[in-house]
Design an enzyme around this catalytic site. Sequence first.
Site, mmCIF file in Angstrom:
data_model
loop_
_atom_site.group_PDB
_atom_site.id
_atom_site.type_symbol
_atom_site.label_atom_id
_atom_site.label_comp_id
_atom_site.label_asym_id
_atom_site.label_seq_id
_atom_site.Cartn_x
_atom_site.Cartn_y
_atom_site.Cartn_z
ATOM 1 N N TYR A 121 0.843 -1.202 0.000
ATOM 2 C CA TYR A 121 0.000 0.000 0.000
ATOM 3 C C TYR A 121 0.879 1.254 0.000
ATOM 4 C CZ TYR A 121 -3.710 3.254 1.198
ATOM 5 O OH TYR A 121 -4.598 4.316 1.185
ATOM 6 N N HIS B 296 1.221 4.169 -3.049
ATOM 7 C CA HIS B 296 0.976 5.594 -2.815
ATOM 8 C C HIS B 296 2.226 6.453 -2.931
ATOM 9 C CE1 HIS B 296 -2.927 4.114 -1.719
ATOM 10 N NE2 HIS B 296 -3.350 5.364 -1.895
ATOM 11 N N TYR C 139 -4.580 17.144 -0.021
ATOM 12 C CA TYR C 139 -4.994 15.796 0.363
ATOM 13 C C TYR C 139 -3.798 15.037 0.928
ATOM 14 C CZ TYR C 139 -7.281 11.188 -0.420
ATOM 15 O OH TYR C 139 -7.836 9.935 -0.295
ATOM 16 N N TRP D 189 -8.389 2.647 -10.289
ATOM 17 C CA TRP D 189 -7.639 2.797 -9.031
ATOM 18 C C TRP D 189 -8.351 2.069 -7.900
ATOM 19 C CZ3 TRP D 189 -2.886 4.252 -7.758
ATOM 20 C CH2 TRP D 189 -2.599 4.504 -6.405
#
Length: 120
Positions: free
Chosen positions: A24, A28, A47, A82
Site C-alpha cells: 500500500y 501511494h 490531500y 484505481w
Amino acid sequence: MSSNSAGARVCFTSRVRADRIPEYRAAHAAVWPEMLVALRDTGWRDYHLFLRDDGLLVGILETDDYAAAQRGMAATEVNARWQEAMSGFFVDDGNPDDGFVLLDEVFHLEAQLAALEDAG
C-alpha cells in the site's frame, strides 16, 4: 468534517490490511499521474494520507464540496481502475472510497485564534 473559507476540511479513517501495508505504501509513493490530475480536477486539495503500522489509515483533505468531489471522482474512468487496484488492500470489502468513516473536527487552532482576535 468542518467548513472553512476554502470550503470543507474532511478527515476520514479506514483500515488497511496489516499484511499489505508495504504494498500500500509503495502504491501511494507513485500514484498514477492521471489519478493525481483527476483528484485535482474534481476539487480535492491539500490531500494527505497517514498510515499507522497497524493499518489505521487517516485521510485529510480540503474541498469546496466533498459530495461533489466524490461524485466527480466516481465519474472518472481512472478512479474505477484505481479503486479496483486498491480494493484488496483494505479490511472491508468493496469500493475503498465507500468505506471511509468521516470524523467531526472538534478543534482548529487557527479558527479559535481568529475568533479570539475578532473578539479582542
